[in-house]
Design a protein around this motif. Structure first.
Motif, PDB file in Angstrom:
ATOM      1  N   LEU A 103     -30.598  10.015 -16.486  1.00  0.00           N
ATOM      2  CA  LEU A 103     -29.473   9.024 -16.248  1.00  0.00           C
ATOM      3  C   LEU A 103     -28.413   9.259 -17.070  1.00  0.00           C
ATOM      4  CD1 LEU A 103     -28.784   7.520 -13.513  1.00  0.00           C
ATOM      5  CD2 LEU A 103     -29.833   5.489 -14.680  1.00  0.00           C
ATOM      6  N   GLY A 104     -28.711   9.158 -18.501  1.00  0.00           N
ATOM      7  CA  GLY A 104     -27.568   9.171 -19.328  1.00  0.00           C
ATOM      8  C   GLY A 104     -27.068  10.508 -19.261  1.00  0.00           C
ATOM      9  N   LEU A 105     -27.579  11.571 -19.161  1.00  0.00           N
ATOM     10  CA  LEU A 105     -27.042  12.891 -18.933  1.00  0.00           C
ATOM     11  C   LEU A 105     -26.103  12.963 -17.794  1.00  0.00           C
ATOM     12  CD1 LEU A 105     -27.150  15.719 -20.180  1.00  0.00           C
ATOM     13  CD2 LEU A 105     -28.903  16.238 -18.676  1.00  0.00           C
ATOM     14  N   ILE A 106     -26.356  12.462 -16.536  1.00  0.00           N
ATOM     15  CA  ILE A 106     -25.760  12.415 -15.352  1.00  0.00           C
ATOM     16  C   ILE A 106     -24.218  11.464 -15.782  1.00  0.00           C
ATOM     17  CG2 ILE A 106     -25.483  11.397 -13.100  1.00  0.00           C
ATOM     18  CD1 ILE A 106     -28.401  11.826 -12.933  1.00  0.00           C
ATOM     19  N   PHE A 107     -24.494  10.443 -16.372  1.00  0.00           N
ATOM     20  CA  PHE A 107     -23.197   9.674 -16.773  1.00  0.00           C
ATOM     21  C   PHE A 107     -22.290  10.129 -17.675  1.00  0.00           C
ATOM     22  CE2 PHE A 107     -24.187   4.648 -15.927  1.00  0.00           C
ATOM     23  CZ  PHE A 107     -24.839   5.121 -14.961  1.00  0.00           C
ATOM     24  N   PHE A 108     -22.936  11.062 -18.669  1.00  0.00           N
ATOM     25  CA  PHE A 108     -22.058  11.669 -19.569  1.00  0.00           C
ATOM     26  C   PHE A 108     -21.475  12.908 -18.816  1.00  0.00           C
ATOM     27  CE2 PHE A 108     -21.421  15.424 -22.585  1.00  0.00           C
ATOM     28  CZ  PHE A 108     -20.585  14.325 -23.517  1.00  0.00           C
ATOM     29  N   LEU A 109     -22.066  13.538 -17.998  1.00  0.00           N
ATOM     30  CA  LEU A 109     -21.436  14.607 -17.282  1.00  0.00           C
ATOM     31  C   LEU A 109     -20.252  14.076 -16.254  1.00  0.00           C
ATOM     32  CD1 LEU A 109     -24.424  17.060 -16.535  1.00  0.00           C
ATOM     33  CD2 LEU A 109     -22.780  17.357 -17.841  1.00  0.00           C
ATOM     34  N   VAL A 110     -20.490  12.990 -15.878  1.00  0.00           N
ATOM     35  CA  VAL A 110     -19.695  12.459 -14.982  1.00  0.00           C
ATOM     36  C   VAL A 110     -18.221  12.142 -15.795  1.00  0.00           C
ATOM     37  CG1 VAL A 110     -18.615  10.279 -13.795  1.00  0.00           C
ATOM     38  CG2 VAL A 110     -21.038  11.472 -13.110  1.00  0.00           C
ATOM     39  N   PHE A 111     -18.639  11.628 -17.019  1.00  0.00           N
ATOM     40  CA  PHE A 111     -17.380  11.549 -17.693  1.00  0.00           C
ATOM     41  C   PHE A 111     -16.596  12.610 -18.349  1.00  0.00           C
ATOM     42  CE2 PHE A 111     -16.148  11.387 -22.299  1.00  0.00           C
ATOM     43  CZ  PHE A 111     -15.210  10.750 -22.228  1.00  0.00           C
ATOM     44  N   LEU A 112     -17.492  13.557 -18.605  1.00  0.00           N
ATOM     45  CA  LEU A 112     -16.822  15.013 -19.088  1.00  0.00           C
ATOM     46  C   LEU A 112     -16.137  15.633 -17.956  1.00  0.00           C
ATOM     47  CD1 LEU A 112     -16.936  16.535 -21.651  1.00  0.00           C
ATOM     48  CD2 LEU A 112     -18.749  17.859 -20.940  1.00  0.00           C
ATOM     49  N   LEU A 113     -16.634  15.668 -16.757  1.00  0.00           N
ATOM     50  CA  LEU A 113     -15.895  16.172 -15.520  1.00  0.00           C
ATOM     51  C   LEU A 113     -14.735  15.508 -15.436  1.00  0.00           C
ATOM     52  CD1 LEU A 113     -19.125  17.258 -13.494  1.00  0.00           C
ATOM     53  CD2 LEU A 113     -17.405  18.546 -14.679  1.00  0.00           C
ATOM     54  N   GLY A 114     -14.666  14.122 -15.491  1.00  0.00           N
ATOM     55  CA  GLY A 114     -13.356  13.597 -15.407  1.00  0.00           C
ATOM     56  C   GLY A 114     -12.464  13.721 -16.313  1.00  0.00           C
ATOM     57  N   ILE A 115     -12.732  14.123 -17.608  1.00  0.00           N
ATOM     58  CA  ILE A 115     -11.827  14.383 -18.735  1.00  0.00           C
ATOM     59  C   ILE A 115     -11.170  15.722 -18.408  1.00  0.00           C
ATOM     60  CG2 ILE A 115     -11.553  15.260 -20.794  1.00  0.00           C
ATOM     61  CD1 ILE A 115     -11.641  12.266 -20.682  1.00  0.00           C
ATOM     62  N   ILE A 116     -11.977  16.843 -17.874  1.00  0.00           N
ATOM     63  CA  ILE A 116     -11.829  17.949 -17.595  1.00  0.00           C
ATOM     64  C   ILE A 116     -10.628  17.827 -16.348  1.00  0.00           C
ATOM     65  CG2 ILE A 116     -12.435  20.202 -16.637  1.00  0.00           C
ATOM     66  CD1 ILE A 116     -14.966  19.883 -18.435  1.00  0.00           C
ATOM     67  N   LYS A 117     -10.986  17.393 -15.254  1.00  0.00           N
ATOM     68  CA  LYS A 117     -10.182  17.148 -14.068  1.00  0.00           C
ATOM     69  C   LYS A 117      -8.780  16.361 -14.446  1.00  0.00           C
ATOM     70  CE  LYS A 117      -9.973  15.388  -9.330  1.00  0.00           C
ATOM     71  NZ  LYS A 117     -10.774  14.699  -8.217  1.00  0.00           N
ATOM     72  N   LEU A 118      -8.714  15.361 -15.354  1.00  0.00           N
ATOM     73  CA  LEU A 118      -7.620  14.850 -15.792  1.00  0.00           C
ATOM     74  C   LEU A 118      -6.836  15.817 -16.661  1.00  0.00           C
ATOM     75  CD1 LEU A 118      -5.956  12.278 -15.946  1.00  0.00           C
ATOM     76  CD2 LEU A 118      -7.224  11.825 -17.911  1.00  0.00           C
ATOM     77  N   ALA A 119      -7.195  16.601 -17.552  1.00  0.00           N
ATOM     78  CA  ALA A 119      -6.839  17.720 -18.242  1.00  0.00           C
ATOM     79  C   ALA A 119      -5.869  18.637 -17.370  1.00  0.00           C
ATOM     80  CB  ALA A 119      -7.493  18.143 -19.432  1.00  0.00           C
ATOM     81  N   GLU A 120      -6.875  19.170 -16.359  1.00  0.00           N
ATOM     82  CA  GLU A 120      -6.382  20.087 -15.361  1.00  0.00           C
ATOM     83  C   GLU A 120      -4.981  19.504 -14.543  1.00  0.00           C
ATOM     84  OE1 GLU A 120      -9.663  21.185 -13.032  1.00  0.00           O
ATOM     85  OE2 GLU A 120     -10.193  22.652 -14.609  1.00  0.00           O
ATOM     86  N   MET A 121      -5.103  18.388 -14.254  1.00  0.00           N
ATOM     87  CA  MET A 121      -3.749  17.675 -13.456  1.00  0.00           C
ATOM     88  C   MET A 121      -2.743  17.401 -14.414  1.00  0.00           C
ATOM     89  SD  MET A 121      -5.672  14.925 -10.971  1.00  0.00           S
ATOM     90  CE  MET A 121      -5.636  13.743 -12.092  1.00  0.00           C
ATOM     91  N   LYS A 122      -2.958  17.123 -15.513  1.00  0.00           N
ATOM     92  CA  LYS A 122      -1.862  17.140 -16.599  1.00  0.00           C
ATOM     93  C   LYS A 122      -1.242  18.725 -16.724  1.00  0.00           C
ATOM     94  CE  LYS A 122      -2.405  12.717 -17.984  1.00  0.00           C
ATOM     95  NZ  LYS A 122      -1.501  11.769 -17.584  1.00  0.00           N
ATOM     96  N   GLY A 123      -2.119  19.602 -16.481  1.00  0.00           N
ATOM     97  CA  GLY A 123      -1.515  20.834 -17.054  1.00  0.00           C
ATOM     98  C   GLY A 123      -0.855  21.325 -15.502  1.00  0.00           C
ATOM     99  N   ALA A 124      -1.288  21.227 -14.777  1.00  0.00           N
ATOM    100  CA  ALA A 124      -0.687  21.490 -13.366  1.00  0.00           C
ATOM    101  C   ALA A 124       0.629  20.673 -13.009  1.00  0.00           C
ATOM    102  CB  ALA A 124      -1.586  21.044 -12.109  1.00  0.00           C
ATOM    103  N   THR A 125       0.668  19.667 -13.365  1.00  0.00           N
ATOM    104  CA  THR A 125       2.073  18.998 -13.270  1.00  0.00           C
ATOM    105  C   THR A 125       3.142  19.227 -14.349  1.00  0.00           C
ATOM    106  OG1 THR A 125       1.428  17.210 -14.650  1.00  0.00           O
ATOM    107  CG2 THR A 125       0.777  16.839 -12.214  1.00  0.00           C
TER     108      THR A 125
END
Length: 144
Positions: free
Chosen positions: A109-131
């Motif tokens: 469960l901790g691994l899932i929580f951490f992956l959700v956080f990490l994927l959110g960071i990656i998605k946010l970084a990609e959105m910042k790069g796309a704009t």
């Protein structure tokens, strides 16, 4: 020389040894993920890639679950040590089984929580790069 004693069955002892090694391995893995936020810092890169509050809670929740997994691992080791003291080599004791289930459950469960956080960071970084937002590039969204 035959002493008349029945042959010793080392199967339960070996099972306990293997169980101990697997428990220690999971404790080591959870301990490594306690340090994972420091490894995630390069993904954040700059102050403009700050995650949403919910993603930050995923990180905190994941870290708490990793610590809980470590604590359950120590309890598993203690339950096995207690049974060895009684000269009982049983990995199927209820305390050992349930503590092990809690250990691996909290780790996953901790691994899932951490992956959700990490994927959110990656998605946010990609959105910042796309704009086309200006700022220092992070590892994930290097400007081309």
């Amino acid at each position: 020389m035959n002493t008349g004693a029945p042959p010793v069955n080392d199967g339960p002892r070996e099972a306990v040894k293997t169980y101990l090694e697997q428990t220690k391995l999971l404790v080591s893995l959870a301990s490594a993920f306690v340090l994972a936020p420091a490894a995630a810092l390069p993904f954040i890169g700059n102050s403009s890639a700050v995650p949403a509050h919910s993603k930050f809670l995923c990180l905190v929740g994941g870290e708490i679950l990793f610590v809980v997994s470590i604590l359950f691992g120590y309890l598993v080791l203690g339950s096995i040590a207690g049974s060895q003291h009684l000269n009982s080599f049983d990995v199927y004791r209820p305390a050992t089984k349930w503590l092990s289930r809690l250990q691996i459950g909290s780790y996953l469960l901790g691994l899932i929580f951490f992956l959700v956080f990490l994927l959110g960071i990656i998605k946010l970084a990609e959105m910042k790069g796309a704009t086309g937002s200006q700022g220092p590039p992070c590892v994930v969204c290097v400007q081309k």
